[in-house]
Design an enzyme around this catalytic site. Structure first.
Site, mmCIF file in Angstrom:
data_model
loop_
_atom_site.group_PDB
_atom_site.id
_atom_site.type_symbol
_atom_site.label_atom_id
_atom_site.label_comp_id
_atom_site.label_asym_id
_atom_site.label_seq_id
_atom_site.Cartn_x
_atom_site.Cartn_y
_atom_site.Cartn_z
ATOM 1 N N ASP A 84 -9.802 1.293 47.427
ATOM 2 C CA ASP A 84 -10.559 2.540 47.407
ATOM 3 C C ASP A 84 -12.067 2.306 47.311
ATOM 4 O O ASP A 84 -12.524 1.313 46.753
ATOM 5 C CB ASP A 84 -10.127 3.403 46.220
ATOM 6 C CG ASP A 84 -8.692 3.867 46.322
ATOM 7 O OD1 ASP A 84 -8.110 3.717 47.401
ATOM 8 O OD2 ASP A 84 -8.170 4.385 45.321
ATOM 9 N N LYS A 85 -12.824 3.261 47.821
ATOM 10 C CA LYS A 85 -14.283 3.212 47.740
ATOM 11 C C LYS A 85 -14.770 3.638 46.365
ATOM 12 O O LYS A 85 -15.610 2.968 45.764
ATOM 13 C CB LYS A 85 -14.897 4.108 48.820
ATOM 14 C CG LYS A 85 -16.421 4.121 48.811
ATOM 15 C CD LYS A 85 -16.964 4.914 49.986
ATOM 16 C CE LYS A 85 -18.496 4.844 50.030
ATOM 17 N NZ LYS A 85 -19.049 5.507 51.239
#
Length: 356
Positions: A84-85
């Site tokens: 995930d960012k």
């Protein structure tokens, strides 16, 4: 016929236990993920393994930096999974050894830090990981440690429902609708990868529906003759023929697997097949309409390990390990009972791409 992904349509395994509420991912460091590799580099070979810590960056952004700034051809970059960012993550990458001298350029990539580098004999491949360790902060919870522990204890005993998370379904949960159109019409705009991903969203919705139906039938932690079951210790799959296998399922040694419909996957029989057919019939779909996809089977649940809850001034910290291909949101929704968390944007992980 509702093909839009809505998390509220899927039942909780712990419906009788209260959730703690709260919020996650208020800050990137609230959501920490450590990739657990299937193996460590040997210290020799022509591939350089890099352990990178990143925050506020997608895995794709790092890949593009290695390609555009370091000069590594994209096909020669290895990665086991995407992360995930909006998180603080640690994961491995691999590049050919000959690019080692250019690694100093990583200092120019904000939000990324090189933690370790070592040599290995092969390129890192998609899915070459055991799973992920999570360390997640729930801010402003209404419940406390006792409530969270009660849910996690149940999940450890029964297994975490292996629902696909929102990453799989796109903005507004609409990708299954687009995938359905592709399956029915056999054509559409977009790259081959996009078409595979959209049809994969439909496969995933059908799988989630199958999980929910098994729960409703009281077969979540059971197997019946005709099921294909997965051995959690080894990963092997087998056709259930002996009713006595139900005892192993109750001990979480094995679990029923559901279909990602396609041309190459073991097909269930008898009662188990009838349950799958019921899901298809809801949408007027047939098995043969997925022959363009590879197909696979996915377990209805996954074991939960290394779990712990700690109280802190800012909220509750949850720590746990999940096998590859499973979603932390499937556990968090049980603990929090807050569906809004399922609409968080995240990056689809390629180790979840079985059957595409």
């Amino acid at each position: 016929m509702d093909l839009v992904f809505r998390p509220e349509r899927y039942p909780f395994l712990t419906q009788d236990l209260p959730g703690v509420g709260g919020e996650i991912r208020v800050e990137p460091e609230d959501f920490q993920v450590e990739e657990v590799p299937a193996y460590l580099p040997k210290g020799e070979g022509e591939h350089l393994y890099l352990l990178l810590e990143k925050e506020g960056r997608t895995t794709r952004e790092v890949l593009e930096f290695l390609r555009d700034e370091v000069g590594v051809p994209e096909k020669e970059i290895g990665v086991a999974g995407l992360k995930d960012k909006r998180a603080k993550t640690r994961q491995w990458f691999s590049i050919p050894r000959k690019y080692e001298d250019a690694l100093c350029l990583l200092e120019n990539l904000q939000g990324v830090r090189l933690l370790a580098a070592d040599l290995h004999t092969n390129k890192l491949r998609t899915g070459h990981l055991k799973g992920n360790r999570f360390h997640i902060l729930i801010r402003r919870p209404k419940g406390g440690v006792a409530e969270a522990e009660a849910v996690l204890k149940r999940l450890a005993e029964k297994g975490v429902p292996n629902y696909y998370g929102p990453q799989r379904f796109g903005l507004g949960g609409l990708n299954p609708v687009r995938g359905y159109k592709l399956v029915k019409e056999g054509k559409g705009r977009g790259s081959p990868w996009l078409k595979r991903f959209l049809i994969g969203s439909l496969q995933s919705l059908l799988f989630n529906d199958w999980v929910a139906l098994r729960m409703a039938l009281g077969l979540y932690d059971r197997v019946v003759p005709g099921d294909w079951a997965k051995k959690h210790a080894t990963g092997g799959e087998f056709l259930v023929e002996d009713p006595g296998e139900a005892e192993r399922a109750l001990r979480l040694e094995i679990s029923a697997t559901g279909p990602l419909f396609g041309k190459k996957y073991p097909e269930a029989q008898g009662e188990a097949r009838a349950i799958e057919d019921e899901v298809l019939a809801r949408y007027g779909l047939k098995r043969e309409e997925f022959r363009a996809r590879r197909g696979a089977r996915r377990p209805i649940r996954v074991p939960l390990a290394e779990w712990k809850v700690e109280e802190a001034p800012e909220g509750l910290w949850l720590s746990f390990f999940l096998p590859k291909g499973s979603y932390a949101t499937s556990l968090l929704r049980e603990v929090m009972k807050v569906e809004a968390l399922d609409h968080l944007e995240a990056e689809p992980a390629p180790e979840d791409a079985e059957g595409l």
